[in-house]
Scaffold this active site. Structure first.
Site, PDB file in Angstrom:
ATOM      1  CG  ASN A 142      -1.750   1.274   1.307  1.00 55.16           C
ATOM      2  OD1 ASN A 142      -2.618   1.512   0.458  1.00 55.16           O
ATOM      3  ND2 ASN A 142      -1.476   2.116   2.291  1.00 55.16           N
ATOM      4  CD  GLN A 162       4.133   3.522   7.705  1.00 57.35           C
ATOM      5  OE1 GLN A 162       3.524   4.149   8.567  1.00 57.35           O
ATOM      6  NE2 GLN A 162       4.135   2.206   7.671  1.00 57.35           N
ATOM      7  CG  ASP A 171       0.911  -4.084   5.781  1.00 56.19           C
ATOM      8  OD1 ASP A 171       0.813  -4.490   6.939  1.00 56.19           O
ATOM      9  OD2 ASP A 171       0.937  -2.877   5.457  1.00 56.19           O
ATOM     10  CD  GLU A 173      -3.045  -5.811   8.422  1.00 51.61           C
ATOM     11  OE1 GLU A 173      -3.051  -5.450   9.604  1.00 51.61           O
ATOM     12  OE2 GLU A 173      -2.557  -5.136   7.510  1.00 51.61           O
ATOM     13  CG  HIS A 226       2.935  -7.095  14.098  1.00 57.09           C
ATOM     14  ND1 HIS A 226       2.228  -7.987  13.304  1.00 57.09           N
ATOM     15  CD2 HIS A 226       2.910  -5.917  13.432  1.00 57.09           C
ATOM     16  CE1 HIS A 226       1.821  -7.368  12.217  1.00 57.09           C
ATOM     17  NE2 HIS A 226       2.221  -6.114  12.265  1.00 57.09           N
ATOM     18  CG  ASP A 227      -0.515  -4.500  13.857  1.00 56.46           C
ATOM     19  OD1 ASP A 227       0.446  -3.716  14.001  1.00 56.46           O
ATOM     20  OD2 ASP A 227      -0.865  -4.957  12.753  1.00 56.46           O
TER      21      ASP A 227
HETATM   22  C1  NOJ Z   1      -0.554  -3.355   9.252  1.00 57.62           C
HETATM   23  C2  NOJ Z   1       0.614  -3.836  10.017  1.00 57.62           C
HETATM   24  O1  NOJ Z   1       0.277  -5.041  10.657  1.00 57.62           O
HETATM   25  C3  NOJ Z   1       0.975  -2.735  10.978  1.00 57.62           C
HETATM   26  O2  NOJ Z   1       1.942  -3.164  11.894  1.00 57.62           O
HETATM   27  C4  NOJ Z   1       1.441  -1.548  10.186  1.00 57.62           C
HETATM   28  O3  NOJ Z   1       1.671  -0.459  11.058  1.00 57.62           O
HETATM   29  C5  NOJ Z   1       0.405  -1.139   9.150  1.00 57.62           C
HETATM   30  N1  NOJ Z   1      -0.159  -2.247   8.452  1.00 57.62           N
HETATM   31  C6  NOJ Z   1       1.021  -0.245   8.106  1.00 57.62           C
HETATM   32  O4  NOJ Z   1       1.840  -1.019   7.266  1.00 57.62           O
END
Ligand code: NOJ
Ligand code: CA
Length: 509
Positions: A116, A183, A215, A255, A320-321
């Site tokens: 993205n 980003q 992602d 995701e 991880h999020d």
């Molecule tokens: C999803 C990822 O899992 C997350 O860690 C990231 O900050 C965002 N996408 C942006 O890439």
């Protein structure tokens, strides 16, 4: 330990194009897993040295969080070069060694494809921001004002700031970013971007990776009214799928957004092989077992009925999020265990987040943002930096690493590690858990979740309590229990009785 028969059956199921339906995956943050050279940063050679541990746990596939060069503003989800390895983690030769070592052990590897957006330090963005007429001027999303009528979305949640538009003085325009200003979003309406990103996928597939974790893949295109999985994004995903399908036995996991991922599967054959079941795994960032009723879980499972044939749920209880499963279970290990059991007994392919199998506690320090609390180094031993590094770890260990580590838990038959090993051994080689039919059972006590799993060969009844008190309830349809093969509960006619925090599996065929 799985029996030799289970191992043989597992090996058979893991061969051929449907392998991913029968695998158990493990998500690794390379930076925090194992350091081979004493610089305090986990790396690919370190991870390669731990493959036997993962194999012993019952892992068949590894998802690597981003391993490419990065200015590290979003822990690697800001990529500066899509065809190279982050020097902190090693080099391409180290990656090739890792991939070969995984494949030698019949383990697959998915790499994280972050399509993205790029890092703002990426050469494409450096060019794009330099002027409105540069070669890559149109590779990103630009506007004279901090908004655009054809783009109806802001940043992706509060972590990433207030505005999705940041002024670039060199170009005198604003660029669009769903995440951090570091980003910038790529412009997928530019065919060069489409061609280049598909070529990046081809590059990794040609290297031999088994597929991708994609992602925020629903966010590639925007419209004025929708920013997730708009028709152009669906078309792009189909192109990406065609690239994968031109290689044998590859798979990708989406995701997806936080709602049901049903739309990410397309027909079941033309988009994703798997998509994360966040409605089960995350629950709007709260943990299922903080609730005392099965309701949300029941709904999340019921919603999977709408999946097209061929779609495979990717089940999880952490990543991880979000906060560590341990934290989301409010520090109650039995809650984590029941949540993990459901994720492994419901229909799908489980993804374990590194350290989850230890019941890893959160950290207290952050380097990038507060998601680092769930990204602390893996503690392998009790003394000496917990065997993670001979140097100074890049970030502090989480709480209680003296007790919560592989060495200590190896010695304790009641540890979380022993629990995960036994759970994975129990499922191993029994395809019914991966792909068998699931039927939810209505029980008149919302503290009890019950369902059956059935294949041509086997049939199981699973019961899980959401309560810390003993529970009983009556099913609204007949129960075929059979023999108790795991846990502890009693079935008498339609009556289910569970001890406090109890769960059980019965086998009737
Ligand atoms: C999803 C990822 O899992 C997350 O860690 C990231 O900050 C965002 N996408 C942006 O890439
Ligand atoms: Ca290192």
């Amino acid at each position: 330990m799985p029996t030799p028969e289970q191992q043989a059956k597992a090996a058979q199921l893991l061969t051929g194009p449907d392998w991913y339906r029968h695998a158990v995956f493990y998500e690794v943050y390379v930076r925090s897993f194992a350091d081979s050279n004493g610089d305090g940063i986990g790396d690919l050679d370190g991870l390669t040295g731990k493959l036997d541990y993962l194999k012993g746990l019952g892992i068949d596939g590894i998802w690597l969080m981003p391993i490419m060069p990065t200015p590290f503003k979003d822990s690697g989800y800001d990529i500066a070069d899509y065809r190279a390895i982050n020097p902190d983690y090693g080099d391409m030769a180290a990656f090739d060694r890792f991939l070969a070592a995984a494949h030698d052990r019949k383990m697959r590897v998915l790499v994280d494809l972050v399509l993205n957006h790029t890092a703002s330090t990426h050469a494409w963005f450096q060019d794009s921001k330099s002027s409105k007429t540069s070669a890559k001027a149109d590779w990103y999303v630009w506007s004279d004002t901090p908004s655009r009528p054809d783009i109806g979305c802001g940043t992706y949640g509060p972590t990433f700031g207030d505005s999705a538009w940041t002024l670039e003085p060199a170009r005198g325009q604003y660029y669009f970013h769903r995440f951090y200003p570091d980003q910038p979003d790529l412009n997928y309406r530019n065919p060069e971007v489409v061609a280049e990103t598909l070529d990046i996928a081809k590059f990794w597939l040609t290297k031999g990776v088994d597929g991708f974790r994609c992602d925020v893949i629903g966010l590639l295109f925007e419209t004025a009214t929708s920013c997730e999985l708009v028709p152009e994004t669906v078309d792009y995903i189909k192109k990406l799928r065609a690239v994968l399908d031109s290689f044998p036995d590859r798979a990708m996991v989406a995701e997806s957004g936080l709602g049901t991922p049903v739309a990410y599967f397309g027909s079941g054959k033309d988009m994703f092989h798997m998509a994360f079941d966040f409605p089960y795994g995350y629950f709007g960032w709260n943990f299922a077992f903080a609730a005392k009723t099965r309701d949300q879980v029941f709904k999340a499972i019921a919603d999977t009925d709408a999946y097209p044939a061929g779609a495979q749920d990717a089940t999880l209880i952490g990543s991880h999020d979000v906060a560590r499963a341990y934290s989301r279970a409010l520090g109650d290990l039995s809650r984590q265990r029941r949540a993990a059991e459901i994720s492994m007994f419901m229909k799908g392919t489980p993804f374990v987040y590194y350290g989850e199998e230890l019941g890893l506690h959160p950290g207290a320090q952050f380097v990038v943002d507060n998601r680092d609390f769930a990204r602390t180094p893996m503690p392998w031993t009790t003394p000496q930096n917990h065997g993670f590094t001979t140097g100074k770890p890049w970030i502090d260990f989480g709480e209680a690493a003296d007790q919560t580590n592989v060495e200590a838990e190896d010695k304790d038959p009641d540890s979380m590690l022993a629990f995960y090993r036994s759970l994975l051994a129990f499922r191993r080689g029994h395809a019914v858990w991966d792909t068998g039919d699931l039927k939810l059972i209505d029980v008149d006590n919302s503290g009890i979740l019950a369902f059956t799993r059935t294949s041509a060969e086997e049939s199981y009844l699973v019961v899980e309590s959401f309560s810390d008190e003993p529970q009983d309830g009556t099913a609204k349809s007949d129960l075929r229990a059979g023999d108790l093969v795991r846990g502890n509960a009693t079935i008498a006619g339609r009556r289910i009785t569970l001890p406090a925090a109890g769960s059980a599996v019965f086998r009737s065929k």
